[in-house]
Design an enzyme around this catalytic site. Structure first.
Site, PDB file in Angstrom:
ATOM      1  N   LYS A 135       0.940  -1.189  -0.013  1.00  0.00           N
ATOM      2  CA  LYS A 135      -0.067   0.117  -0.005  1.00  0.00           C
ATOM      3  C   LYS A 135       0.818   1.165   0.167  1.00  0.00           C
ATOM      4  O   LYS A 135       1.962   1.379   0.769  1.00  0.00           O
ATOM      5  CB  LYS A 135      -0.844  -0.001   1.171  1.00  0.00           C
ATOM      6  CG  LYS A 135      -1.847   1.019   1.455  1.00  0.00           C
ATOM      7  CD  LYS A 135      -2.906   0.935   2.597  1.00  0.00           C
ATOM      8  CE  LYS A 135      -3.970   2.053   2.491  1.00  0.00           C
ATOM      9  NZ  LYS A 135      -4.702   1.978   3.744  1.00  0.00           N
ATOM     10  N   SER A 179      -9.760   1.632   2.738  1.00  0.00           N
ATOM     11  CA  SER A 179      -8.815   2.396   1.828  1.00  0.00           C
ATOM     12  C   SER A 179      -8.007   1.683   1.314  1.00  0.00           C
ATOM     13  O   SER A 179      -7.008   2.245   0.398  1.00  0.00           O
ATOM     14  CB  SER A 179      -8.333   3.565   2.673  1.00  0.00           C
ATOM     15  OG  SER A 179      -7.476   3.138   3.587  1.00  0.00           O
ATOM     16  N   SER A 217      -9.936  -0.511   7.044  1.00  0.00           N
ATOM     17  CA  SER A 217      -9.410  -0.426   5.760  1.00  0.00           C
ATOM     18  C   SER A 217      -8.645  -1.670   5.307  1.00  0.00           C
ATOM     19  O   SER A 217      -8.288  -1.687   4.209  1.00  0.00           O
ATOM     20  CB  SER A 217      -8.389   0.812   5.553  1.00  0.00           C
ATOM     21  OG  SER A 217      -9.638   1.801   5.455  1.00  0.00           O
TER      22      SER A 217
HETATM   23  N1  GLN Z   1     -13.442   3.967   6.284  1.00  0.00           N
HETATM   24  C1  GLN Z   1     -12.869   4.533   7.291  1.00  0.00           C
HETATM   25  C2  GLN Z   1     -12.210   5.997   7.141  1.00  0.00           C
HETATM   26  O1  GLN Z   1     -12.623   6.522   6.233  1.00  0.00           O
HETATM   27  C3  GLN Z   1     -11.597   3.812   7.773  1.00  0.00           C
HETATM   28  C4  GLN Z   1     -10.232   3.995   6.757  1.00  0.00           C
HETATM   29  C5  GLN Z   1      -9.099   3.220   7.428  1.00  0.00           C
HETATM   30  O2  GLN Z   1      -9.275   2.151   7.999  1.00  0.00           O
HETATM   31  N2  GLN Z   1      -8.004   3.630   7.051  1.00  0.00           N
HETATM   32  O3  GLN Z   1     -11.918   6.546   8.107  1.00  0.00           O
END
Ligand code: GLN
Length: 498
Positions: free
Chosen positions: A77, A152, A176
């Site tokens: 990532k 994400s 995410s």
């Molecule tokens: N969807 C959540 C957010 O937007 C989690 C994102 C994540 O785990 N990086 O904060």
């Protein structure tokens, strides 16, 4: 060769049936074949990957003792720094930035001889649940290219699901890793907070962020987890203790007599029919393997989403202050006579996307002196209540379970103009992060109404990550024997060589 598990690839490497160079080249070919439609990668480092593969091949032929994952390709990532390799966190503000150091996770995977194929797409600064917030365009779900892979860490999940890499690394601040794993039919684990070093992980919300592994099987995921975890003096929140043996746990597969707690608040209304159906079936499978299924009550979970969307933006408003046009990447409006403030403001305006700006503004507001107690302070109290709910639940059960996400993969664009609808997708994953514990998502089958993958979430107390792998491994094996193979073998081929 690319549709095998990492464990099988490792065996083939050891037996000399294939070289790491061949394996790496096969994955680079697959990326060329399908990534124009999946768009999992932001940067492919073919040269670096082949050089690393050649080193591992040379070490192997000279008889050097190697790690089981040596020579296996991996997708990273783009939120983790890798020396000399462009790192953007999905943001324009970091375009062109090449870090001068490896994150601890990258050092560890390099040491193990794992081959890094490239950097994967993500929601900007990991803020999102669909990978549509990337400044570089969305990633597409390999099961249905009109849908998102979740987020994400959508690029990493899509890469593994599309057979572009057998393993990948993501980060999980509110879900995410687990949510995109669920939406792409693979396995993803958010390790216990503090088990994996955050040194070189670009910070979103420091008290919630944690990097973790993706794989197509529970064992593959454990093998990578094992490489990533461990104490790091460079991270003040890193745990210095005895880490559980996740690799043995993944092969133990013994749930006889284990108590499995179904969280009352994380099912039923709001969950897609096919998601609930596959979840219920998986529970029956676990019961047939000898586990005892009970229901547990976690009343404070009702407020988890609200607390998270105050705490995470608050921390992000502080963390993202470092992108000031002076230190990294983009600089806008730097003309003669322009003040530092004007350059910072123009750069941040041009460099950050909508969702990031929304969260910085929200977080700065929640932390402002007049509102601190009402918003940030209350959210922290909810966090304590959630920790207490978990403690009570884990006093009754060895692991807790729920569907990973309320729905299967949604259409690109379906929720991108409605942040609240997008936030609701995290309802089942966020409590784990607020409590600092660990969670896994593994495939539970395909929903009848749309034929898309459903994720089953397992949660365990801090530093009991081995329980995830034991229960996940047992469920995976039982489901695979029902289905005549792993779920991922049903994934569409997307053309190209397999
Ligand atoms: N969807 C959540 C957010 O937007 C989690 C994102 C994540 O785990 N990086 O904060």
């Amino acid at each position: 060769m690319i549709n095998q598990t990492a464990a099988a690839m490792s065996e083939a490497l050891v037996k000399g049936e294939v070289t790491s160079t061949q394996l790496t080249q096969a994955h680079l070919d697959r990326i060329s074949d399908v990534d124009t439609s999946v768009k999992a990668f932001l940067h492919v480092d073919a040269e670096g990957a082949l050089a690393q593969a050649a080193r591992v091949d040379a070490d192997r032929s000279s008889g050097k003792k190697l790690h089981p994952l040596a020579g296996i390709p991996l997708a990273l990532k783009d939120v983790l720094t890798q020396d000399g390799i462009p790192t953007t966190a999905g943001s324009k503000i970091l375009q062109g930035w090449k870090p001068q150091y490896d994150s601890t996770v990258v050092s560890k995977i390099k040491e193990a001889g794992i081959v890094i194929l490239g950097k994967t797409n993500m929601d900007e600064f990991a803020m999102g649940s669909s990978t549509e917030n990337s400044a570089y365009g969305p990633t597409f779900n390999p099961w249905d290219l009109s849908r998102t892979p979740g987020g994400s860490s959508g690029g990493s999940a899509a890469a593994v699901s599309a057979f572009e890499a057998p393993l990948a690394i993501g980060s999980d601040t509110g879900g995410s890793i687990r949510q995109p794993a669920a939406l792409t039919g693979i396995v993803g684990v958010r390790p216990t907070y503090g088990a994996v070093s955050r040194y070189g992980l670009i910070a979103y919300s420091s008290s919630l962020d944690q990097a973790g592994p993706f794989g197509r099987t529970v064992l593959d995921t454990a093998l990578l987890h094992d490489v990533m975890a461990g104490h790091d003096p460079k991270d003040a929140t890193s745990i210095n203790g005895k880490f559980p043996d996740v690799v043995s746990a993944a092969q133990k597969r013994d749930v006889k007599g284990l108590k499995i707690g179904v969280i009352k608040q994380l099912q039923g209304e709001g969950y897609q029919k096919g998601v609930q159906a596959r979840f219920d079936e998986s529970l029956q499978v676990l019961a047939s393997l000898g586990a005892e299924i009970i229901e547990v009550d976690c009343p404070s979970f009702e407020y988890a989403l609200a607390a998270y969307y105050l705490i995470a933006p608050s921390e992000c408003s502080s963390n993202l202050a470092r992108f000031d046009a002076m230190r990294y990447g983009l600089r806008v409006g730097d003309s003669d006579g322009a003040s530092a403030e004007a350059v910072m403001s123009a750069t941040r305006n041009a460099g950050f996307g909508h969702e990031v700006k929304r969260r910085i503004i929200l977080g700065a507001y929640a932390l402002s002196s007049g509102y601190y107690d009402a918003y940030y302070g209350s959210a922290q109290k909810i966090r304590t209540l959630i920790i207490q709910d978990y403690a009570k639940a884990f006093a009754q059960a060895d692991v807790l379970v729920s569907p990973t996400a309320p729905t299967t993969a949604f259409k690109i664009g379906e929720k991108s103009n409605d942040p609240i609808a997008m936030y609701l997708g995290d309802v089942a994953t966020i409590p784990v992060n607020l409590a600092g514990i660990c969670g896994m998502s593994l495939p539970a089958g395909l929903a009848d109404e749309d034929g898309l993958p459903v994720g089953f979430q397992i949660m365990a107390p801090a530093m009991c990550d081995d329980r995830l792998y034991n229960v996940g491994g047992a469920l995976e094996a039982a489901l695979a024997s029902q289905w005549g193979g792993h779920l991922i073998s049903k994934a569409p081929a997307l053309g190209g060589s397999k």
